[in-house]
Design a protein around this motif. Structure first.
Motif, PDB file in Angstrom:
ATOM      1  N   ILE A  33       0.848  -1.196   0.000  1.00 51.34           N
ATOM      2  CA  ILE A  33       0.000   0.000   0.000  1.00 51.34           C
ATOM      3  C   ILE A  33       0.881   1.242   0.000  1.00 51.34           C
ATOM      4  N   LYS A  34       1.899   1.241   0.836  1.00 49.56           N
ATOM      5  CA  LYS A  34       2.840   2.363   0.908  1.00 49.56           C
ATOM      6  C   LYS A  34       3.489   2.623  -0.455  1.00 49.56           C
ATOM      7  N   ARG A  35       3.903   1.545  -1.117  1.00 47.67           N
ATOM      8  CA  ARG A  35       4.536   1.670  -2.443  1.00 47.67           C
ATOM      9  C   ARG A  35       3.572   2.302  -3.451  1.00 47.67           C
ATOM     10  N   TYR A  36       2.302   1.870  -3.437  1.00 48.17           N
ATOM     11  CA  TYR A  36       1.332   2.443  -4.377  1.00 48.17           C
ATOM     12  C   TYR A  36       1.054   3.912  -4.065  1.00 48.17           C
ATOM     13  N   MET A  38       3.206   6.028  -2.733  1.00 45.67           N
ATOM     14  CA  MET A  38       4.401   6.818  -3.036  1.00 45.67           C
ATOM     15  C   MET A  38       4.794   6.810  -4.513  1.00 45.67           C
ATOM     16  N   LEU A  39       4.616   5.684  -5.201  1.00 42.75           N
ATOM     17  CA  LEU A  39       5.225   5.541  -6.520  1.00 42.75           C
ATOM     18  C   LEU A  39       4.249   5.441  -7.690  1.00 42.75           C
ATOM     19  N   SER A  40       2.972   5.317  -7.410  1.00 42.25           N
ATOM     20  CA  SER A  40       2.033   5.149  -8.517  1.00 42.25           C
ATOM     21  C   SER A  40       1.433   6.482  -8.951  1.00 42.25           C
ATOM     22  N   ASN A  41       0.728   6.436 -10.058  1.00 45.10           N
ATOM     23  CA  ASN A  41       0.011   7.610 -10.559  1.00 45.10           C
ATOM     24  C   ASN A  41      -1.431   7.657 -10.064  1.00 45.10           C
ATOM     25  N   PHE A  42      -1.811   6.722  -9.192  1.00 47.96           N
ATOM     26  CA  PHE A  42      -3.175   6.710  -8.662  1.00 47.96           C
ATOM     27  C   PHE A  42      -3.383   7.898  -7.730  1.00 47.96           C
ATOM     28  N   ASP A  43      -4.581   8.469  -7.782  1.00 45.32           N
ATOM     29  CA  ASP A  43      -4.939   9.576  -6.897  1.00 45.32           C
ATOM     30  C   ASP A  43      -5.392   9.076  -5.531  1.00 45.32           C
ATOM     31  N   ALA A  44      -5.922   7.863  -5.518  1.00 47.86           N
ATOM     32  CA  ALA A  44      -6.430   7.294  -4.271  1.00 47.86           C
ATOM     33  C   ALA A  44      -6.207   5.790  -4.268  1.00 47.86           C
ATOM     34  N   ASN A  67       2.220  13.019  -0.491  1.00 47.24           N
ATOM     35  CA  ASN A  67       2.147  12.611  -1.887  1.00 47.24           C
ATOM     36  C   ASN A  67       0.864  13.053  -2.577  1.00 47.24           C
ATOM     37  N   ASN A  68       0.090  13.905  -1.882  1.00 48.76           N
ATOM     38  CA  ASN A  68      -1.161  14.431  -2.437  1.00 48.76           C
ATOM     39  C   ASN A  68      -2.081  13.302  -2.927  1.00 48.76           C
ATOM     40  N   LYS A  69      -2.236  12.300  -2.067  1.00 51.06           N
ATOM     41  CA  LYS A  69      -3.088  11.152  -2.390  1.00 51.06           C
ATOM     42  C   LYS A  69      -4.138  10.977  -1.301  1.00 51.06           C
ATOM     43  N   LYS A  70      -5.048  10.045  -1.513  1.00 51.86           N
ATOM     44  CA  LYS A  70      -6.052   9.692  -0.526  1.00 51.86           C
ATOM     45  C   LYS A  70      -5.971   8.194  -0.266  1.00 51.86           C
ATOM     46  N   PHE A  71      -6.302   7.812   0.973  1.00 48.87           N
ATOM     47  CA  PHE A  71      -6.323   6.402   1.340  1.00 48.87           C
ATOM     48  C   PHE A  71      -7.597   6.106   2.100  1.00 48.87           C
ATOM     49  N   PHE A  72      -8.258   5.018   1.714  1.00 46.29           N
ATOM     50  CA  PHE A  72      -9.470   4.580   2.386  1.00 46.29           C
ATOM     51  C   PHE A  72      -9.358   3.095   2.676  1.00 46.29           C
ATOM     52  N   SER A  73      -9.901   2.686   3.814  1.00 45.25           N
ATOM     53  CA  SER A  73      -9.901   1.272   4.166  1.00 45.25           C
ATOM     54  C   SER A  73     -11.103   0.945   5.011  1.00 45.25           C
ATOM     55  N   ASN A  74     -11.552  -0.280   4.904  1.00 44.22           N
ATOM     56  CA  ASN A  74     -12.659  -0.732   5.745  1.00 44.22           C
ATOM     57  C   ASN A  74     -12.151  -1.385   7.027  1.00 44.22           C
ATOM     58  N   GLY A  75     -10.837  -1.505   7.170  1.00 48.89           N
ATOM     59  CA  GLY A  75     -10.242  -2.223   8.303  1.00 48.89           C
ATOM     60  C   GLY A  75     -10.097  -1.407   9.540  1.00 48.89           C
TER      61      GLY A  75
END
Length: 75
Positions: A33-36, A38-44, A67-75
């Motif tokens: 998750i951290k890699r995505y 930091m390194l991906s082009n995904f916004d969220a 990294n100007n991203k968003k993270f969501f989880s159900n956990g």
């Protein structure tokens, strides 16, 4: 258009599988998750954990802000 990655995971497996150590599985999912973030082009990044194992979304709070991203989880 927002680019979103939907990841599913089972940190605490329900059956006897070869790779079943919960601590190892947790660490691997967190690292991916951290890699995505930091390194991906995904916004969220959305992580759907399907074994009921709770993760701490605050773990990613600073990382997503940096990294100007968003993270969501159900956990």
């Amino acid at each position: 258009m927002m680019e979103v990655l939907l990841m599913t995971g089972t940190i605490r497996p329900f059956s006897n599988i070869k790779h079943c150590n919960v601590n190892t599985r947790y660490a691997e999912y967190m690292e991916n998750i951290k890699r995505y973030i930091m390194l991906s082009n995904f916004d969220a990044v959305i992580f759907a954990e399907n074994s009921g194992y709770e993760i701490d979304p605050e773990y990613f709070e600073k990382l997503t802000e940096e990294n100007n991203k968003k993270f969501f989880s159900n956990g």
